[in-house]
Design an enzyme around this catalytic site. Structure first.
Site, PDB file in Angstrom:
ATOM      1  CE1 TYR A 117      -4.071  -1.898  -0.036  1.00  0.00           C
ATOM      2  CE2 TYR A 117      -2.910  -3.278   1.553  1.00  0.00           C
ATOM      3  CZ  TYR A 117      -3.963  -3.083   0.682  1.00  0.00           C
ATOM      4  OH  TYR A 117      -4.911  -4.055   0.504  1.00  0.00           O
ATOM      5  CG  PHE A 402     -10.810  -2.932  10.028  1.00  0.00           C
ATOM      6  CD1 PHE A 402     -10.679  -2.446   8.737  1.00  0.00           C
ATOM      7  CD2 PHE A 402     -10.035  -2.347  11.027  1.00  0.00           C
ATOM      8  CE1 PHE A 402      -9.820  -1.394   8.446  1.00  0.00           C
ATOM      9  CE2 PHE A 402      -9.197  -1.277  10.752  1.00  0.00           C
ATOM     10  CZ  PHE A 402      -9.089  -0.803   9.456  1.00  0.00           C
TER      11      PHE A 402
HETATM   12  C1  LIG Z   1      -2.555  -8.029  -3.311  1.00  0.00           C
HETATM   13  C2  LIG Z   1      -3.488  -8.105  -4.526  1.00  0.00           C
HETATM   14  C3  LIG Z   1      -4.829  -7.430  -4.146  1.00  0.00           C
HETATM   15  C4  LIG Z   1      -2.826  -7.347  -5.669  1.00  0.00           C
HETATM   16  O1  LIG Z   1      -3.717  -7.293  -6.766  1.00  0.00           O
HETATM   17  P1  LIG Z   1      -3.189  -7.110  -8.273  1.00  0.00           P
HETATM   18  O2  LIG Z   1      -4.358  -6.749  -9.102  1.00  0.00           O
HETATM   19  O3  LIG Z   1      -2.372  -8.263  -8.650  1.00  0.00           O
HETATM   20  O4  LIG Z   1      -2.220  -5.854  -8.098  1.00  0.00           O
HETATM   21  P2  LIG Z   1      -1.804  -4.858  -9.284  1.00  0.00           P
HETATM   22  O5  LIG Z   1      -1.573  -5.624 -10.538  1.00  0.00           O
HETATM   23  O6  LIG Z   1      -2.749  -3.728  -9.357  1.00  0.00           O
HETATM   24  O7  LIG Z   1      -0.412  -4.340  -8.707  1.00  0.00           O
HETATM   25  C5  LIG Z   1      -0.105  -2.972  -8.554  1.00  0.00           C
HETATM   26  C6  LIG Z   1       1.322  -2.891  -8.041  1.00  0.00           C
HETATM   27  O8  LIG Z   1       1.389  -3.505  -6.746  1.00  0.00           O
HETATM   28  C7  LIG Z   1       2.380  -4.523  -6.727  1.00  0.00           C
HETATM   29  N1  LIG Z   1       1.896  -5.594  -5.862  1.00  0.00           N
HETATM   30  C8  LIG Z   1       0.795  -6.342  -6.016  1.00  0.00           C
HETATM   31  N2  LIG Z   1       0.674  -7.230  -5.019  1.00  0.00           N
HETATM   32  C9  LIG Z   1       1.732  -7.041  -4.209  1.00  0.00           C
HETATM   33  C10 LIG Z   1       2.167  -7.666  -3.021  1.00  0.00           C
HETATM   34  N3  LIG Z   1       1.474  -8.669  -2.444  1.00  0.00           N
HETATM   35  N4  LIG Z   1       3.292  -7.218  -2.438  1.00  0.00           N
HETATM   36  C11 LIG Z   1       3.999  -6.212  -2.996  1.00  0.00           C
HETATM   37  N5  LIG Z   1       3.609  -5.577  -4.130  1.00  0.00           N
HETATM   38  C12 LIG Z   1       2.505  -5.988  -4.736  1.00  0.00           C
HETATM   39  C13 LIG Z   1       2.493  -4.969  -8.157  1.00  0.00           C
HETATM   40  O9  LIG Z   1       3.719  -5.588  -8.406  1.00  0.00           O
HETATM   41  C14 LIG Z   1       2.329  -3.655  -8.892  1.00  0.00           C
HETATM   42  O10 LIG Z   1       3.547  -2.952  -8.829  1.00  0.00           O
HETATM   43  P3  LIG Z   1       4.031  -1.981 -10.023  1.00  0.00           P
HETATM   44  O11 LIG Z   1       2.996  -0.892 -10.078  1.00  0.00           O
HETATM   45  O12 LIG Z   1       5.360  -1.513  -9.562  1.00  0.00           O
HETATM   46  O13 LIG Z   1       4.044  -2.819 -11.240  1.00  0.00           O
HETATM   47  C15 LIG Z   1      -3.752  -9.552  -4.978  1.00  0.00           C
HETATM   48  O14 LIG Z   1      -2.547 -10.160  -5.314  1.00  0.00           O
HETATM   49  C16 LIG Z   1      -4.439 -10.392  -3.917  1.00  0.00           C
HETATM   50  O15 LIG Z   1      -5.664 -10.472  -3.924  1.00  0.00           O
HETATM   51  N6  LIG Z   1      -3.666 -11.012  -3.000  1.00  0.00           N
HETATM   52  C17 LIG Z   1      -4.172 -11.887  -1.967  1.00  0.00           C
HETATM   53  C18 LIG Z   1      -5.136 -11.182  -1.018  1.00  0.00           C
HETATM   54  C19 LIG Z   1      -4.512  -9.984  -0.335  1.00  0.00           C
HETATM   55  O16 LIG Z   1      -3.395 -10.050   0.175  1.00  0.00           O
HETATM   56  N7  LIG Z   1      -5.263  -8.864  -0.326  1.00  0.00           N
HETATM   57  C20 LIG Z   1      -4.852  -7.652   0.350  1.00  0.00           C
HETATM   58  C21 LIG Z   1      -5.562  -7.617   1.665  1.00  0.00           C
HETATM   59  S1  LIG Z   1      -4.995  -6.285   2.685  1.00  0.00           S
END
Ligand SMILES: CC(C)(COP(=O)(O)OP(=O)(O)OC[C@H]1O[C@@H](n2cnc3c(N)ncnc32)[C@H](O)[C@@H]1OP(=O)(O)O)[C@@H](O)C(=O)NCCC(=O)NCCS
Length: 402
Positions: A117, A402
């Site tokens: 984030y 949450f």
């Molecule tokens: C985390 C999650 C929401 C990311 O969704 P996504 O659609 O793949 O993310 P995006 O493609 O929009 O990524 C945007 C950027 O964030 C980075 N990013 C995504 N997931 C990341 C992670 N877990 N850790 C670090 N960076 C991450 C990407 O590499 C990308 O970086 P860039 O802009 O430098 O290329 C998804 O992988 C997921 O659902 N994970 C499991 C559930 C979870 O952890 N949810 C968060 C709850 S707080």
């Protein structure tokens, strides 16, 4: 992302949206009594691929204690993207749009992973302390509770007894999320099939000399025996104490339970004073982690709605890559009232919106960011002044994920 559509959720989307989040987090959605009742569809965004939901984020309408005030804060939750659609910009689109649209001046969340984030201007604003206490070594002091001082409260009717204590805690510590009656019901829900071998939740209360409840603890036990004898586990879920006596006796009770070998607690504040009550603080086995993340979405409103530990009269030059209205110079003054207004005057400090989120709850020092160049002092003394003003005597604590 161009192949997909982002839209506000509808009331009928809850089950599918929860399924996407559960799949991403790898838990079984199962029966969910409170989720649908607490769902605010107008505060949820989904990304669809054809008719299918493939990404979600939601916000809950709750308040949060901040230095000297309790303010509305968008509680962001349910962020998930289907594994088949990862790393195609879906989350980035959802979070960016959500941050531009939230009506509150701040958004808060718990992050599943630290790396996600920061790119959106969120920063860890509260450290959480967890304990894995070795009860055989810790040596608690010998506070003695008088009869009736500590008792158990039946779950039935407990909310009306406990809720005022949480409100009182919000007056004392930043970082505490308010709970509606429905949220309290969900918080105290205790499904037997989700206890994982632990006992039912026990509600322990402390009463002052007049019989008024001034502290409580929510905990469960788990029987465990080793070859050398009993080593039961105490799982403390929440402890709120409004007086030193309540704090001492509740902890004393929990640290001295018969047959117990360990006590685990995951929601202590970084300035938790428990080490003062025990003879061997190292047996507390403390671990620090990030807890609440804060994103300032409306700079002047956010800075006017909190209070400051010292007088401040400064021009802050702020940058925000996501929300253009936050970029610019703002004159922050405290006194009878706090004022934060756009200005053309030269800046005393240059900082990004991310650092403002980090220091917003008073749990991190602005000066920390000067060391790495993330805040720059233009006027000598401005950093010291701002660091003192944005700090707060009690560290923030977030009591629940949450
Ligand atoms: C985390 C999650 C929401 C990311 O969704 P996504 O659609 O793949 O993310 P995006 O493609 O929009 O990524 C945007 C950027 O964030 C980075 N990013 C995504 N997931 C990341 C992670 N877990 N850790 C670090 N960076 C991450 C990407 O590499 C990308 O970086 P860039 O802009 O430098 O290329 C998804 O992988 C997921 O659902 N994970 C499991 C559930 C979870 O952890 N949810 C968060 C709850 S707080």
């Amino acid at each position: 992302m161009s192949d997909f559509t982002v839209r506000a959720a509808g009331a009928g989307d809850y089950a599918e949206l929860r399924g996407v989040f559960a799949g991403a987090m790898m838990f079984e959605p199962g029966a969910d009594e409170f989720g649908p009742r607490m769902f605010e569809p107008e505060r949820a965004l989904v990304v669809t691929d054809g008719a299918e939901i493939v990404g979600t984020t939601r916000a809950l309408t709750r308040d949060l204690s901040v230095p000297g005030a309790v303010v509305p804060a968008a509680h962001v939750t349910g962020v998930g993207v289907k594994a088949t659609h990862r790393r195609r910009g879906i989350m980035a689109e959802l979070i960016s749009r959500q941050l531009r649209e939230v009506p509150e001046a701040i958004a808060v969340l718990w992050a599943s992973e630290s790396g996600i984030y920061g790119r959106f201007g969120y920063a860890a604003a509260a450290w959480g302390l967890s304990y894995e206490i070795d009860l055989h070594r810790v040596g608690p002091s010998s506070v003695k509770a008088r009869p009736g001082e500590i008792s158990e409260l039946p779950a039935e009717g407990a909310i009306k007894e406990l809720a005022p204590l949480l409100l009182a805690l919000q007056e004392r510590r930043p970082g505490v999320s308010g709970r509606s009656d429905l949220k309290w019901q969900q918080h105290l829900e205790d499904k037997p099939d989700e206890r994982g071998g632990k006992t039912a939740r026990q509600i322990l209360v402390h009463r002052d000399e007049t019989g008024t409840i001034d502290g409580y603890a929510l905990w469960r036990g788990k029987m465990h025996w080793t070859a050398t004898g009993p080593a039961n586990e105490v799982h403390l879920e929440e402890l709120v104490a409004l007086t030193p006596r309540a704090y001492q006796t509740l902890w004393q009770h929990l640290l001295t339970l018969d047959l117990a070998g360990t006590l685990e607690f995951g929601f202590a504040a970084i300035d938790e004073p428990l080490q003062q009550l025990v003879t061997t603080p190292t047996a507390l086995n403390r671990r620090v982690s990030e807890s609440l993340w804060v994103r300032v979405t409306d700079v002047p409103r956010a800075l006017e709605q909190r209070r400051y530990a010292a007088a401040v009269d400064l021009v802050l030059d702020i940058t925000d890559d996501l929300i253009p209205a936050n970029t610019g110079r703002f004159h922050l003054t405290t006194g009878e009232t706090v004022s934060c207004k756009p200005t053309e005057s030269p800046a005393d400090l240059t900082v990004s919106v991310t650092e403002l989120g980090a220091i917003y709850l008073g749990g991190r020092q602005l000066a920390e960011f000067a060391t790495t160049g993330r805040v720059t002092e233009q006027t000598p003394g401005a950093l010291t002044q701002a660091t003192a003003a944005f700090g707060w005597p009690t560290a923030p604590v977030s009591l629940e994920i949450f």
